[in-house]
Enzyme design. Structure first.
Site, short mmCIF file in Angstrom:
data_model
loop_
_atom_site.label_atom_id
_atom_site.label_comp_id
_atom_site.label_asym_id
_atom_site.label_seq_id
_atom_site.Cartn_x
_atom_site.Cartn_y
_atom_site.Cartn_z
N ASP A 10 0.88 -1.26 0.16
CA ASP A 10 -0.02 0.00 0.01
C ASP A 10 0.92 1.07 0.00
O ASP A 10 2.13 1.14 0.17
CB ASP A 10 -0.83 -0.22 1.39
CG ASP A 10 -1.71 1.05 1.42
OD1 ASP A 10 -2.45 1.40 0.14
OD2 ASP A 10 -1.67 1.66 2.33
N ASP A 12 -0.32 5.44 0.95
CA ASP A 12 -0.45 5.98 2.28
C ASP A 12 -0.55 5.38 3.57
O ASP A 12 -1.50 4.29 3.50
CB ASP A 12 -1.80 6.79 2.06
CG ASP A 12 -1.67 7.87 0.91
OD1 ASP A 12 -0.64 7.88 0.07
OD2 ASP A 12 -2.79 8.41 0.64
N ASP A 172 -1.59 -1.07 5.72
CA ASP A 172 -1.84 -0.67 7.21
C ASP A 172 -3.34 -0.54 7.36
O ASP A 172 -3.54 -0.17 8.66
CB ASP A 172 -1.21 0.74 7.17
CG ASP A 172 -1.87 1.65 6.52
OD1 ASP A 172 -2.66 2.71 6.88
OD2 ASP A 172 -1.84 1.47 5.08
#
Length: 221
Positions: A10, A12, A172
């Site tokens: 991922d 961000d 995250d």
């Protein structure tokens, strides 16, 4: 034989701490509309599901009912600032570049799968000197469906000729975990990112860590 043939990430909240810039985006839009600004802690709860949901969450936060033309103006403003504040105050998370370079040196193809607008993915990665490390980048408009749908993972598997079990994903948020598990991929849940203030452990990733460099241990290097 390596268990994993490709490693996905991922963006961000995983590779780059973009929360400061995303807060600038929201507050610039609010200021232009004559509305009160908000804190990073509030914006943290709005992000992770793509720009459209970010915008909708920001609008909902105001508690105001907007006319259609007002919403159009605010979305134009939002998009303008989203493209402006790309890397004003953002920063790489600790050990990201070194770990990516180490994985690349060991022969792992690396990919990014993010819900961030596709046109902003390359500029952000390039600004931090890591774009060249990736063999593929998928953004929010690259495919018809985005995370938490597993299609981006399946696309990567098909492109690189691997099974889902040979793709390790690192993220995250629950979107990363849901998409990876639905595709049949192992997934690393990072505890420091933007999971709407919910512990990533609750999504039951395959691995949990607070250190990005632990990806090297997880892949067995």
């Amino acid at each position: 034989m390596k268990k994993y043939k490709v490693i996905g990430f991922d963006l961000d909240g995983t590779l780059i701490n973009t929360l400061p810039d995303l807060t600038l985006v929201a507050n610039a839009m609010f200021l232009e509309a004559g509305l009160p600004t908000v804190t990073q802690e509030k914006v943290l709860t709005w992000i992770g599901k793509g720009a459209d949901i970010f915008f909708q969450n920001a609008i909902a936060h105001t508690g105001k009912i907007f006319q259609a033309d007002e919403l159009v103006k605010m979305r134009v403003s939002f998009d303008k600032y989203y493209a402006t504040y790309v890397c004003e105050e953002s920063s790489l998370f600790p050990n990201v570049k070194e770990t990516l370079e180490a994985l690349k040196a060991k022969g792992y193809p690396l990919v990014v799968i993010t819900n961030k607008p596709t046109k902003l993915v390359e500029p952000v990665l390039s600004a931090f000197g890591i774009h060249h490390l990736f063999d593929e980048t998928l953004g929010g408009q690259s495919l018809p469906k985005i995370k938490p749908h597993p299609d981006p993972m399946f696309f990567i598997c098909e492109k690189f000729g691997i099974t889902p079990q040979e793709l390790l994903f690192v993220g995250d948020s629950e979107n990363d975990i849901i998409a990876s598990k639905a595709a049949g991929c192992d997934v690393v849940g990072l505890t420091y990112g933007y999971n709407y203030n919910v512990p990533i452990e609750q999504s039951e990733p395959t691995f949990v860590t607070s250190e990005f460099k632990d990806v090297l241990k997880i892949v067995g290097e």
